[in-house]
Write an enzyme that holds these catalytic residues in place. Sequence first.
Site, PDB file in Angstrom:
ATOM      1  N   HIS A   1      65.153  -9.932 -98.739  1.00 58.07           N
ATOM      2  CA  HIS A   1      63.890 -10.666 -98.615  1.00 58.07           C
ATOM      3  C   HIS A   1      64.074 -12.080 -99.170  1.00 58.07           C
ATOM      4  O   HIS A   1      64.476 -12.255-100.323  1.00 58.07           O
ATOM      5  CB  HIS A   1      62.840  -9.891 -99.414  1.00 58.07           C
ATOM      6  CG  HIS A   1      61.441 -10.369 -99.311  1.00 58.07           C
ATOM      7  ND1 HIS A   1      60.614 -10.028 -98.267  1.00 58.07           N
ATOM      8  CD2 HIS A   1      60.686 -11.147-100.142  1.00 58.07           C
ATOM      9  CE1 HIS A   1      59.404 -10.552 -98.458  1.00 58.07           C
ATOM     10  NE2 HIS A   1      59.430 -11.250 -99.592  1.00 58.07           N
TER      11      HIS A   1
ATOM     12  N   MET B   1      58.820 -20.955-100.432  1.00 57.26           N
ATOM     13  CA  MET B   1      57.564 -21.481-101.012  1.00 57.26           C
ATOM     14  C   MET B   1      57.568 -23.001-100.950  1.00 57.26           C
ATOM     15  O   MET B   1      58.601 -23.633-101.163  1.00 57.26           O
ATOM     16  CB  MET B   1      57.453 -21.039-102.471  1.00 57.26           C
ATOM     17  CG  MET B   1      57.537 -19.541-102.663  1.00 57.26           C
ATOM     18  SD  MET B   1      57.215 -19.119-104.374  1.00 57.26           S
ATOM     19  CE  MET B   1      57.625 -17.371-104.345  1.00 57.26           C
TER      20      MET B   1
ATOM     21  N   ASP C   1      54.746  -6.070-101.122  1.00 59.16           N
ATOM     22  CA  ASP C   1      55.505  -7.069-101.885  1.00 59.16           C
ATOM     23  C   ASP C   1      54.737  -7.466-103.136  1.00 59.16           C
ATOM     24  O   ASP C   1      53.617  -7.969-103.042  1.00 59.16           O
ATOM     25  CB  ASP C   1      55.713  -8.289-100.959  1.00 59.16           C
ATOM     26  CG  ASP C   1      56.574  -9.383-101.568  1.00 59.16           C
ATOM     27  OD1 ASP C   1      57.154  -9.172-102.644  1.00 59.16           O
ATOM     28  OD2 ASP C   1      56.660 -10.453-100.930  1.00 59.16           O
TER      29      ASP C   1
ATOM     30  N   MET D   1      55.833 -18.538 -97.404  1.00 59.13           N
ATOM     31  CA  MET D   1      54.603 -18.825 -98.147  1.00 59.13           C
ATOM     32  C   MET D   1      54.411 -20.335 -98.087  1.00 59.13           C
ATOM     33  O   MET D   1      54.559 -21.050 -99.083  1.00 59.13           O
ATOM     34  CB  MET D   1      54.744 -18.318 -99.587  1.00 59.13           C
ATOM     35  CG  MET D   1      54.683 -16.805 -99.686  1.00 59.13           C
ATOM     36  SD  MET D   1      55.368 -16.187-101.230  1.00 59.13           S
ATOM     37  CE  MET D   1      57.103 -16.102-100.779  1.00 59.13           C
TER      38      MET D   1
ATOM     39  N   ASP E   1      62.228 -15.488-100.073  1.00 57.51           N
ATOM     40  CA  ASP E   1      60.909 -16.050-100.349  1.00 57.51           C
ATOM     41  C   ASP E   1      60.930 -17.564-100.222  1.00 57.51           C
ATOM     42  O   ASP E   1      61.581 -18.250-101.010  1.00 57.51           O
ATOM     43  CB  ASP E   1      60.454 -15.646-101.757  1.00 57.51           C
ATOM     44  CG  ASP E   1      59.979 -14.210-101.803  1.00 57.51           C
ATOM     45  OD1 ASP E   1      59.126 -13.841-100.977  1.00 57.51           O
ATOM     46  OD2 ASP E   1      60.473 -13.453-102.667  1.00 57.51           O
TER      47      ASP E   1
ATOM     48  N   MET F   1      50.460  -8.125 -99.658  1.00 54.04           N
ATOM     49  CA  MET F   1      50.832  -8.638-100.985  1.00 54.04           C
ATOM     50  C   MET F   1      50.091  -7.858-102.069  1.00 54.04           C
ATOM     51  O   MET F   1      48.870  -7.678-101.993  1.00 54.04           O
ATOM     52  CB  MET F   1      50.449 -10.122-101.132  1.00 54.04           C
ATOM     53  CG  MET F   1      51.251 -11.100-100.317  1.00 54.04           C
ATOM     54  SD  MET F   1      53.035 -11.028-100.545  1.00 54.04           S
ATOM     55  CE  MET F   1      53.218 -11.414-102.282  1.00 54.04           C
TER      56      MET F   1
ATOM     57  N   HIS G   1      60.055 -14.605 -95.797  1.00 57.19           N
ATOM     58  CA  HIS G   1      58.623 -14.568 -96.115  1.00 57.19           C
ATOM     59  C   HIS G   1      58.174 -16.004 -96.363  1.00 57.19           C
ATOM     60  O   HIS G   1      58.434 -16.564 -97.429  1.00 57.19           O
ATOM     61  CB  HIS G   1      58.434 -13.677 -97.355  1.00 57.19           C
ATOM     62  CG  HIS G   1      57.035 -13.613 -97.854  1.00 57.19           C
ATOM     63  ND1 HIS G   1      56.709 -13.094 -99.094  1.00 57.19           N
ATOM     64  CD2 HIS G   1      55.860 -13.986 -97.290  1.00 57.19           C
ATOM     65  CE1 HIS G   1      55.404 -13.154 -99.274  1.00 57.19           C
ATOM     66  NE2 HIS G   1      54.862 -13.709 -98.194  1.00 57.19           N
TER      67      HIS G   1
ATOM     68  N   SER H   1      64.345  -8.751-103.202  1.00 57.37           N
ATOM     69  CA  SER H   1      63.928 -10.150-103.072  1.00 57.37           C
ATOM     70  C   SER H   1      64.793 -10.995-103.986  1.00 57.37           C
ATOM     71  O   SER H   1      64.837 -10.759-105.204  1.00 57.37           O
ATOM     72  CB  SER H   1      62.467 -10.292-103.488  1.00 57.37           C
ATOM     73  OG  SER H   1      62.210 -11.645-103.810  1.00 57.37           O
TER      74      SER H   1
HETATM   75  C1  DX5 Z   1      56.053 -13.227-104.727  1.00 58.39           C
HETATM   76  C2  DX5 Z   1      57.128 -12.994-103.717  1.00 58.39           C
HETATM   77  C3  DX5 Z   1      57.805 -11.709-103.901  1.00 58.39           C
HETATM   78  C4  DX5 Z   1      58.509 -11.567-105.218  1.00 58.39           C
HETATM   79  C5  DX5 Z   1      58.309 -10.168-105.662  1.00 58.39           C
HETATM   80  O1  DX5 Z   1      55.414 -14.419-104.460  1.00 58.39           O
HETATM   81  O2  DX5 Z   1      56.622 -13.051-102.399  1.00 58.39           O
HETATM   82  O3  DX5 Z   1      58.679 -11.403-102.827  1.00 58.39           O
HETATM   83  O4  DX5 Z   1      59.870 -11.832-105.176  1.00 58.39           O
HETATM   84  O5  DX5 Z   1      58.855 -10.067-106.909  1.00 58.39           O
HETATM   85  P1  DX5 Z   1      58.595  -8.832-107.874  1.00 58.39           P
HETATM   86  O6  DX5 Z   1      59.203  -7.627-107.215  1.00 58.39           O
HETATM   87  O7  DX5 Z   1      59.301  -9.252-109.102  1.00 58.39           O
HETATM   88  O8  DX5 Z   1      57.105  -8.714-108.053  1.00 58.39           O
HETATM   89 ZN    ZN Z   2      57.918 -12.159-100.776  1.00 57.28          ZN
END
Ligand code: DX5
Ligand code: ZN
Length: 226
Positions: free
Chosen positions: A39, A43, A178, A74, A41, A143, A72, A14
């Site tokens: 990956h 947000m 994740d 969010m 992310d 998650m 992903h 990620s």
């Molecule tokens: C969290 C993200 C993850 C994050 C995981 O909100 O969706 O993808 O990058 O990071 P680690 O592996 O550091 O927990």
């Molecule tokens: Zn993620």
Amino acid sequence: MQLPKPGTIEIVPSILSADFARLADEIAEIESAGVKMVHLDVMDGHFVPNITIGPLVVEKLRGCSKLVFDSHLMISEPEKYAERFVKAGTNHLTFHIEVANEPRKLIDKLHDWGVTAGVCINPETPVETIKEVAPLCDMVLVMTVHPGFGGQKFIAEAAKKIVEVRKIVGPDIRVEVDGGINTRTTPTVVSYGADTLVAGDAIFSQPDRPAAINSIRLAAENSRTD
Ligand code: DX5
Ligand code: ZN
């Protein structure tokens, strides 16, 4: 660029914990370690208390990498923005069930657009909520931290839901996990049935990223039960 067929363990870095000023180089480094996916992310500062990247960044990264882009989302209105992430070069798109108004319709649309579809549940969200739609997906994401930030502590209780999800989807749909994945938590999630392991901090906090990826891969291979 497609989601790898089920049956293999995939480590998915990620970029949330990567250096955002050098994203192309950071992705090239993990690509050289032999991963197939990355990956991304996304947000929105609304569904989660943080803001990261949008389709413009995904589009620029698409020009720099051949990896499968595992986006992903969010975000609060996945139906509104999904197409933009697909057009930007996403190969697999995951949305959260907690904010999806018409999850079936969105999964159908993603398939029509030629990408694979994923649904995600937060740590406190029951597996029951995805019972109907999980079998329509190509990958289901569980998650194991509250989404929003990298480097958080693995929530062991949430990981137990992997077992239930695997029961629902059978062997032909990927189960991704994740949050807080590292060499210590990997054996647990693999024994529960996860085959797609997202890791941010455990990879990008290390000076040698390929070595970090390999140690997670080794931990996963050693704990496979099938
Ligand atoms: C969290 C993200 C993850 C994050 C995981 O909100 O969706 O993808 O990058 O990071 P680690 O592996 O550091 O927990
Ligand atoms: Zn993620």
